[in-house]
Design a protein around this motif. Sequence first.
Motif, mmCIF file in Angstrom:
data_model
loop_
_atom_site.group_PDB
_atom_site.id
_atom_site.type_symbol
_atom_site.label_atom_id
_atom_site.label_comp_id
_atom_site.label_asym_id
_atom_site.label_seq_id
_atom_site.Cartn_x
_atom_site.Cartn_y
_atom_site.Cartn_z
ATOM 1 N N ASN A 54 -2.797 12.378 -6.079
ATOM 2 C CA ASN A 54 -3.957 12.570 -5.209
ATOM 3 C C ASN A 54 -3.685 12.235 -3.748
ATOM 4 O O ASN A 54 -4.358 12.754 -2.856
ATOM 5 N N LEU A 55 -2.725 11.352 -3.515
ATOM 6 C CA LEU A 55 -2.628 10.713 -2.206
ATOM 7 C C LEU A 55 -2.351 11.706 -1.083
ATOM 8 O O LEU A 55 -3.065 11.720 -0.064
ATOM 9 N N THR A 56 -1.331 12.535 -1.220
ATOM 10 C CA THR A 56 -0.986 13.418 -0.100
ATOM 11 C C THR A 56 -2.041 14.507 0.086
ATOM 12 O O THR A 56 -2.320 14.907 1.220
ATOM 13 N N ALA A 57 -2.629 14.996 -1.012
ATOM 14 C CA ALA A 57 -3.702 15.989 -0.867
ATOM 15 C C ALA A 57 -4.899 15.391 -0.144
ATOM 16 O O ALA A 57 -5.467 16.013 0.767
ATOM 17 N N GLN A 102 -7.498 15.195 4.486
ATOM 18 C CA GLN A 102 -8.881 14.992 4.928
ATOM 19 C C GLN A 102 -9.160 13.557 5.374
ATOM 20 O O GLN A 102 -10.102 13.319 6.127
ATOM 21 N N PHE A 103 -8.357 12.605 4.879
ATOM 22 C CA PHE A 103 -8.644 11.188 5.096
ATOM 23 C C PHE A 103 -7.398 10.456 5.585
ATOM 24 O O PHE A 103 -6.272 10.904 5.371
ATOM 25 N N HIS A 104 -7.601 9.303 6.190
ATOM 26 C CA HIS A 104 -6.555 8.294 6.298
ATOM 27 C C HIS A 104 -6.685 7.469 5.028
ATOM 28 O O HIS A 104 -7.542 6.577 4.921
ATOM 29 N N VAL A 105 -5.873 7.767 4.046
ATOM 30 C CA VAL A 105 -6.072 7.253 2.691
ATOM 31 C C VAL A 105 -5.032 6.205 2.353
ATOM 32 O O VAL A 105 -3.841 6.372 2.639
ATOM 33 N N VAL A 106 -5.514 5.124 1.770
ATOM 34 C CA VAL A 106 -4.663 4.014 1.350
ATOM 35 C C VAL A 106 -4.942 3.724 -0.113
ATOM 36 O O VAL A 106 -6.102 3.552 -0.517
ATOM 37 N N ALA A 107 -3.892 3.702 -0.923
ATOM 38 C CA ALA A 107 -3.956 3.221 -2.302
ATOM 39 C C ALA A 107 -3.219 1.897 -2.334
ATOM 40 O O ALA A 107 -2.067 1.813 -1.915
ATOM 41 N N ALA A 108 -3.876 0.855 -2.816
ATOM 42 C CA ALA A 108 -3.317 -0.491 -2.732
ATOM 43 C C ALA A 108 -3.012 -1.044 -4.116
ATOM 44 O O ALA A 108 -3.710 -0.745 -5.086
ATOM 45 N N ASP A 109 -1.966 -1.865 -4.193
ATOM 46 C CA ASP A 109 -1.877 -2.830 -5.291
ATOM 47 C C ASP A 109 -2.921 -3.899 -4.969
ATOM 48 O O ASP A 109 -2.812 -4.603 -3.950
ATOM 49 N N ILE A 158 0.827 -1.204 0.000
ATOM 50 C CA ILE A 158 0.000 0.000 0.000
ATOM 51 C C ILE A 158 0.864 1.257 0.000
ATOM 52 O O ILE A 158 2.000 1.256 0.459
ATOM 53 N N LEU A 159 0.306 2.320 -0.536
ATOM 54 C CA LEU A 159 0.777 3.687 -0.334
ATOM 55 C C LEU A 159 -0.225 4.339 0.606
ATOM 56 O O LEU A 159 -1.432 4.176 0.436
ATOM 57 N N GLU A 160 0.259 5.115 1.577
ATOM 58 C CA GLU A 160 -0.610 5.564 2.667
ATOM 59 C C GLU A 160 -0.284 7.001 3.051
ATOM 60 O O GLU A 160 0.881 7.400 3.094
ATOM 61 N N ALA A 161 -1.330 7.782 3.291
ATOM 62 C CA ALA A 161 -1.162 9.157 3.758
ATOM 63 C C ALA A 161 -2.278 9.476 4.749
ATOM 64 O O ALA A 161 -3.296 8.798 4.812
ATOM 65 N N GLY A 162 -2.077 10.556 5.519
ATOM 66 C CA GLY A 162 -3.047 10.906 6.544
ATOM 67 C C GLY A 162 -2.786 10.135 7.827
ATOM 68 O O GLY A 162 -1.833 9.368 7.941
ATOM 69 N N THR A 163 -3.664 10.318 8.783
ATOM 70 C CA THR A 163 -3.491 9.709 10.105
ATOM 71 C C THR A 163 -4.732 8.913 10.493
ATOM 72 O O THR A 163 -5.834 9.171 9.998
ATOM 73 N N PRO A 164 -4.571 7.921 11.389
ATOM 74 C CA PRO A 164 -5.685 7.027 11.714
ATOM 75 C C PRO A 164 -6.894 7.705 12.351
ATOM 76 O O PRO A 164 -7.959 7.087 12.419
#
Length: 309
Positions: free
Chosen positions: A69-72, A76-83, A42-48
């Motif tokens: 998109n991820l860091t922006a 607002q979110f705890h955002v995860v982009a996954a393979d 995963i690529l991950e940004a934001g906090t839990p």
Amino acid sequence: MKQFSLSREPECKPLDQWRSVWIELMGAQVRYVQGERWRHRILEAGTPDKPPLLLLHGIGAHAECWARNLTALGEQFHVVAADMVFHGYSGKNDWDPGRWIELLAEGVIDLMDGLGWDDAYVQGESLGGHVTFNVGMRFPQRLRRIILNTGLPRLRFPDQPPPITRGGGTSNLSELSQRSITAPTFEHLRPRMEWLVSKPDRMTKEMIGVRLKLYQDPDINASIRRIYGIDTEWPHITVYPAEEAAKFVPETLVLWTEHNPDKAWDEARKTAEVLPNAQYYVIGDAGHWPQWEKPELHDAILVDWFLGS
């Protein structure tokens, strides 16, 4: 189904001012999450403490398609982009071509369990839209609101011939995809990646290079060959009776584009209109990857749809 309205139009910088994939991802992290069945990259940004958001890519792709998109969104979110499973560096065990959409959906649940998420906002792009819909049909309690981005389920209507149940799409995607994986060179990847955008110069050499790096990995190549039906036939795409789709529970935004190369909005509308809790938004001057071509607009739509009233 009604049109979704934005609370405000975002300011958008010229595309040539977007920098390297990995410069844009600075502030995010890359890590692996071990689920019960699969290992997930995963690529991950934001906090839990922020609302959970999961981003799912299209066929043959990888988490980097959300680089702009991820860091922006992490503001607002705890955002995860996954393979997704069977893709990239995530797990590839338990493949079954007869139920691969179901397995991809189970991979989403496996990842959410590994993250400790009871539920989440989810956006699925292209194949990720098919997968998100399957999750919503089978595990609706795990989804908050969802977005289907240039990807809709295939429905069977009583008054129409059965839909195609194999992958490949309705354009030249099948041919471009198969060439890109059987002979993974920059020259073969370029047209496959340019297919995703409305103007060829919007696909960067670096992003083509990211895909090339993955496709030249023997394990990843073998898995994508299965997905693209290289050595066997194309795997089956799940088809749903329209009357079952009409009972779909999650609130859904159908996010389409003016120049989607696989299916025009007029063609997609009939499927989208079946969903009982759906709205739609069509992004102008974009192809199959609106998150890449119109990142600020894409992100504003997500924030409004998921967090707005």
